[in-house]
Write an enzyme that holds these catalytic residues in place. Sequence first.
Site, PDB file in Angstrom:
ATOM      1  NE  ARG A  79     -27.661   0.325  44.511  1.00 23.09           N
ATOM      2  CZ  ARG A  79     -28.651   0.700  43.695  1.00 23.09           C
ATOM      3  NH1 ARG A  79     -29.216  -0.178  42.923  1.00 23.09           N
ATOM      4  NH2 ARG A  79     -29.054   1.951  43.644  1.00 23.09           N
ATOM      5  CB  THR A  80     -25.923   1.273  51.391  1.00 31.03           C
ATOM      6  OG1 THR A  80     -25.182   1.563  50.208  1.00 31.03           O
ATOM      7  CG2 THR A  80     -24.968   1.165  52.565  1.00 31.03           C
ATOM      8  CE  LYS A 108     -40.007  15.449  67.140  1.00 32.71           C
ATOM      9  NZ  LYS A 108     -40.243  14.582  68.318  1.00 32.71           N
ATOM     10  NE  ARG A 129     -25.604   6.186  52.099  1.00 28.52           N
ATOM     11  CZ  ARG A 129     -25.757   5.511  50.939  1.00 28.52           C
ATOM     12  NH1 ARG A 129     -26.814   5.748  50.181  1.00 28.52           N
ATOM     13  NH2 ARG A 129     -24.870   4.622  50.572  1.00 28.52           N
ATOM     14  CG  HIS A 157     -20.050   4.084  50.611  1.00 28.32           C
ATOM     15  ND1 HIS A 157     -20.416   3.146  51.550  1.00 28.32           N
ATOM     16  CD2 HIS A 157     -21.069   4.134  49.709  1.00 28.32           C
ATOM     17  CE1 HIS A 157     -21.610   2.658  51.233  1.00 28.32           C
ATOM     18  NE2 HIS A 157     -22.025   3.238  50.116  1.00 28.32           N
TER      19      HIS A 157
HETATM   20  C1  NCD Z   1     -23.202   5.131  46.150  1.00 26.88           C
HETATM   21  C2  NCD Z   1     -23.262   6.120  47.294  1.00 26.88           C
HETATM   22  O1  NCD Z   1     -24.292   6.242  47.967  1.00 26.88           O
HETATM   23  O2  NCD Z   1     -22.225   6.719  47.529  1.00 26.88           O
HETATM   24  N1  NCD Z   1     -24.244   4.220  46.155  1.00 26.88           N
HETATM   25  C3  NCD Z   1     -24.137   3.080  46.902  1.00 26.88           C
HETATM   26  O3  NCD Z   1     -23.973   3.126  48.101  1.00 26.88           O
HETATM   27  N2  NCD Z   1     -24.192   1.917  46.254  1.00 26.88           N
HETATM   28  C4  NCD Z   1     -22.988   5.783  44.836  1.00 26.88           C
HETATM   29  C5  NCD Z   1     -23.880   6.894  44.384  1.00 26.88           C
HETATM   30  O4  NCD Z   1     -24.829   7.286  45.051  1.00 26.88           O
HETATM   31  O5  NCD Z   1     -23.622   7.382  43.281  1.00 26.88           O
END
Ligand code: NCD
Length: 330
Positions: A79-80, A108, A129, A157
């Site tokens: 999703r993100t 690397k 991320r 997040h």
């Molecule tokens: C979450 C995350 O990556 O922190 N997912 C997201 O971004 N929608 C929650 C999770 O991974 O449980």
Amino acid sequence: MTGKPLSIDDRSARRLSKEVKMTNLKGQDILHGNQFSKKDIDKMIKIASGFERDLRKKDSLALLKGKILATLFFEPSTRTRLSFETAMLRLGGGVISMASAESSSAAKGETVADTARTVSQYADVLVIRHPRIGSAKEAADAASIPVINAGDGAGQHPTQALLDIYTIRKELGSLKNLSVSMVGDLKNGRTVHALVELLSLYQTQHYFVSPANLRMPEEITSHLKQKGVWIEEIEDLEKAASESHLIYMTRIQKERFADLTEYEKVRGRYIIDGEFLRKLKKKTTILHPLPRVDEVSSDVDSYPGAAYFRQVRNGVFVRMALLAMVLGRR
Ligand code: NCD
């Protein structure tokens, strides 16, 4: 004003230039839930709902034409990453993407800082991320473009928290004085770490429902207490849920456990299913950042208060707003 009607793009650009002037997000990094004021959130909601309206009439806008978003994902995501990329494409911009650590020079041994410096030479905004707490801040310190934290390990997040806020406003009509149960892995779940910071601006009350070894980090609970936020840490989901307007379920974060036998002990501890909802008697809104494993069973999906797939969709509008606010007008 001449008689010629404004196109959606003109209207978006005008609305944005007005709104952006009133926020301080232009050129800023987005790293932590506690960096936003209520005013920032109000603006974000306004801009995101404007985009939501625009997209009912048009597939995409031209607001960020020529701008490039880089997404650097050193941890799995559906999703993100895809919603940030969708958001940029719907705003008329372009996207360059690195979907896994293995496919980049991190494999690397390149540092996050050097990767961020490099990507600054290509793109106008960077979404990152990474499995390590503090990594997004490291990227931001090195980059010459705005950096958006899309999850730094068990840290923060913030963009998920903003889309959660947008969803809660839409589903419940208001953010004020809500009673909220946050459930599951509160120790490692970065979404709740960021969300509770934002919600607490609105006099919310919180039940933190988790197994004893997965409680909300002390630094967060003490910060909330300092701000006068009502919280109760509790293991009994039924009690907390029956007193809440909103249940925010989270996944037990298997990847953060050094010892998988510890994970096995807590997995499946909290499950919401149709039977659980019948016992609650009143309608409750259920959110989940997703992915779910077993904590919300699929027979809940048709329940009117189950808002997690609407939450997914809202992510696009909110991330459009964030990109537009951070980049300002073309
Ligand atoms: C979450 C995350 O990556 O922190 N997912 C997201 O971004 N929608 C929650 C999770 O991974 O449980």
